[in-house]
Design an enzyme around this catalytic site. Sequence first.
Site, mmCIF file in Angstrom:
data_model
loop_
_atom_site.group_PDB
_atom_site.id
_atom_site.type_symbol
_atom_site.label_atom_id
_atom_site.label_comp_id
_atom_site.label_asym_id
_atom_site.label_seq_id
_atom_site.Cartn_x
_atom_site.Cartn_y
_atom_site.Cartn_z
ATOM 1 N N ASP A 27 0.836 -1.211 0.000
ATOM 2 C CA ASP A 27 0.000 0.000 0.000
ATOM 3 C C ASP A 27 0.864 1.253 0.000
ATOM 4 O OD1 ASP A 27 -2.385 1.363 -0.073
ATOM 5 O OD2 ASP A 27 -2.770 1.212 2.076
ATOM 6 N N ARG A 40 -0.984 9.466 -9.642
ATOM 7 C CA ARG A 40 -1.013 8.267 -8.782
ATOM 8 C C ARG A 40 -0.411 7.043 -9.465
ATOM 9 N NH1 ARG A 40 -4.091 7.357 -4.613
ATOM 10 N NH2 ARG A 40 -4.421 5.241 -5.345
ATOM 11 N N HIS A 44 2.232 3.292 -8.936
ATOM 12 C CA HIS A 44 2.010 1.869 -9.235
ATOM 13 C C HIS A 44 3.166 1.324 -10.076
ATOM 14 C CE1 HIS A 44 -1.842 2.275 -7.458
ATOM 15 N NE2 HIS A 44 -2.431 2.877 -8.462
ATOM 16 N N SER A 72 -7.528 -5.597 -5.079
ATOM 17 C CA SER A 72 -8.574 -6.211 -4.258
ATOM 18 C C SER A 72 -9.909 -6.200 -5.001
ATOM 19 C CB SER A 72 -8.719 -5.453 -2.932
ATOM 20 O OG SER A 72 -9.409 -4.230 -3.132
ATOM 21 N N SER A 73 -10.827 -7.022 -4.501
ATOM 22 C CA SER A 73 -12.156 -7.061 -5.134
ATOM 23 C C SER A 73 -12.872 -5.719 -4.960
ATOM 24 C CB SER A 73 -12.989 -8.217 -4.549
ATOM 25 O OG SER A 73 -12.842 -8.302 -3.144
ATOM 26 N N GLU A 74 -12.380 -4.874 -4.047
ATOM 27 C CA GLU A 74 -12.981 -3.547 -3.842
ATOM 28 C C GLU A 74 -12.282 -2.461 -4.683
ATOM 29 O OE1 GLU A 74 -12.304 -5.718 -1.148
ATOM 30 O OE2 GLU A 74 -14.390 -6.276 -1.486
ATOM 31 N N ARG A 78 -12.338 2.226 -7.842
ATOM 32 C CA ARG A 78 -11.468 3.369 -8.168
ATOM 33 C C ARG A 78 -11.839 3.965 -9.528
ATOM 34 N NH1 ARG A 78 -5.488 2.409 -5.647
ATOM 35 N NH2 ARG A 78 -6.257 1.824 -3.581
ATOM 36 N N LEU A 138 11.067 -20.287 -4.933
ATOM 37 C CA LEU A 138 10.105 -19.400 -4.256
ATOM 38 C C LEU A 138 8.759 -19.537 -4.958
ATOM 39 C CD1 LEU A 138 9.585 -16.797 -2.349
ATOM 40 C CD2 LEU A 138 9.963 -15.480 -4.425
ATOM 41 N N ARG A 192 2.015 -4.873 6.181
ATOM 42 C CA ARG A 192 1.297 -3.871 5.394
ATOM 43 C C ARG A 192 2.109 -2.598 5.390
ATOM 44 N NH1 ARG A 192 -4.942 -2.553 4.442
ATOM 45 N NH2 ARG A 192 -4.653 -0.742 3.099
ATOM 46 N N ILE A 199 -6.862 -5.051 7.414
ATOM 47 C CA ILE A 199 -6.664 -6.205 6.525
ATOM 48 C C ILE A 199 -7.223 -5.946 5.126
ATOM 49 C CG2 ILE A 199 -7.056 -8.695 6.229
ATOM 50 C CD1 ILE A 199 -7.170 -9.088 9.127
ATOM 51 N N GLU A 211 1.648 -13.329 12.327
ATOM 52 C CA GLU A 211 2.156 -12.163 13.058
ATOM 53 C C GLU A 211 1.994 -10.948 12.154
ATOM 54 O OE1 GLU A 211 3.010 -12.232 16.180
ATOM 55 O OE2 GLU A 211 2.759 -14.411 16.288
HETATM 56 C C1 IPE Z 1 -5.492 -2.852 -0.286
HETATM 57 O O1 IPE Z 1 -5.118 -1.507 -0.449
HETATM 58 C C2 IPE Z 1 -5.458 -3.562 -1.575
HETATM 59 C C3 IPE Z 1 -4.151 -3.669 -2.240
HETATM 60 C C4 IPE Z 1 -3.010 -3.270 -1.784
HETATM 61 C C5 IPE Z 1 -4.191 -4.309 -3.515
HETATM 62 P P1 IPE Z 1 -6.192 -0.353 -0.532
HETATM 63 O O2 IPE Z 1 -5.433 0.908 -0.604
HETATM 64 O O3 IPE Z 1 -7.164 -0.614 -1.620
HETATM 65 O O4 IPE Z 1 -6.938 -0.508 0.871
HETATM 66 P P2 IPE Z 1 -7.979 0.461 1.598
HETATM 67 O O5 IPE Z 1 -9.099 0.702 0.651
HETATM 68 O O6 IPE Z 1 -7.257 1.722 1.933
HETATM 69 O O7 IPE Z 1 -8.392 -0.286 2.816
HETATM 70 C C1 IPE Z 2 -1.682 0.198 -3.339
HETATM 71 O O1 IPE Z 2 -1.415 1.547 -3.371
HETATM 72 C C2 IPE Z 2 -1.861 -0.384 -4.720
HETATM 73 C C3 IPE Z 2 -3.228 -0.808 -5.036
HETATM 74 C C4 IPE Z 2 -4.246 -0.798 -4.213
HETATM 75 C C5 IPE Z 2 -3.464 -1.250 -6.384
HETATM 76 P P1 IPE Z 2 -2.593 2.615 -3.347
HETATM 77 O O2 IPE Z 2 -2.983 2.928 -4.749
HETATM 78 O O3 IPE Z 2 -3.710 2.148 -2.498
HETATM 79 O O4 IPE Z 2 -1.861 3.853 -2.704
HETATM 80 P P2 IPE Z 2 -2.484 4.892 -1.684
HETATM 81 O O5 IPE Z 2 -3.000 4.103 -0.515
HETATM 82 O O6 IPE Z 2 -3.579 5.619 -2.384
HETATM 83 O O7 IPE Z 2 -1.321 5.771 -1.317
HETATM 84 MG MG MG Z 3 -4.141 2.398 -0.537
#
Ligand code: IPE
Ligand code: IPE
Ligand code: MG
Length: 269
Positions: A27, A40, A44, A72-74, A78, A138, A192, A199, A211
């Site tokens: 993240d 942004r 990535h 993630s599925s959420e 975006r 790995l 994280r 999570i 852990e």
């Molecule tokens: C979690 O990160 C998913 C990935 C790293 C792929 P997010 O940035 O999407 O999590 P939330 O929405 O802040 O919880």
């Molecule tokens: C995690 O970084 C990557 C994905 C969720 C794909 P973010 O894109 O969530 O970065 P922040 O949290 O907005 O800084």
């Molecule tokens: Mg994020």
Amino acid sequence: MSVKFTSSTQAIPAVGDVPRHVAIIMDGNGRWAKKRFMPRVAGHKRGVETVRTMVKACISRGIGYLTLFAFSSENWRRPVEEVSFLMNLFVTALQGEIGKLHANGVRLRVVGDLSAFEPRLLALIREGEALTANNTHLTLTVAANYGGRWDILQAMNQLALAHPEKVGHFGEADLAPHLSMAYAPEPDLFIRTGGEQRISNFLLWQLAYSEFYFTDLLWPDFDDSALDAAIDSYRSRERRFGRTSEQVIKGVTVSPASTFRSPTAKDDA
Ligand code: IPE
Ligand code: IPE
Ligand code: MG
């Protein structure tokens, strides 16, 4: 190759100095870019370099399994441009990295609801998995369109369809083989980056006794020494798995049968 791994709630897993399985929520890419007045998505792109660094770092430290949460599925919530950039980045990264992963003895697995991906991406995933299937240095798992709730539900549905006669009587050992990461031990260490302490629907079932380690470092800034700091913290933890500290020191392991039995004076450790 079918290897059975200990379930942390059924038996006490072996604990070593080096985590066997590290699972990471990568993240902070967006914030890394924003700090530099970049879009942004530049974060990535830079994040892929950290993935490369971490794969090498895990191999050299003898870590057998690295699992990375990539989408993630959420994350479909975006902006459409960011989602499509991420999908394209996944394609480019696979095209550019598969050969190198294979040469380094890495076995690639992708977990998640892959039915949502376009055919070109799905084909690349399948090709990459097939090419690297027998590698042993790995196991790199990329979680894409993954959700912990999705995983438990898909496993439950598979199981109920396979054994309709047993519905209402399933146990943990029935469900476990249907979870999408049944080929790996449960994560020993969960990391994280990016400062959030949640999570976010990652491996809900599998993290039962992992852990947890949180760092404010943004994913593009995470490096070898940051991984070593996480491993050092992991080593300092006492993994009790429900036992007392005294039992851990004595090396008391509890057999699966006695886990659910009421204690008797004889069992007193
Ligand atoms: C979690 O990160 C998913 C990935 C790293 C792929 P997010 O940035 O999407 O999590 P939330 O929405 O802040 O919880
Ligand atoms: C995690 O970084 C990557 C994905 C969720 C794909 P973010 O894109 O969530 O970065 P922040 O949290 O907005 O800084
Ligand atoms: Mg994020």
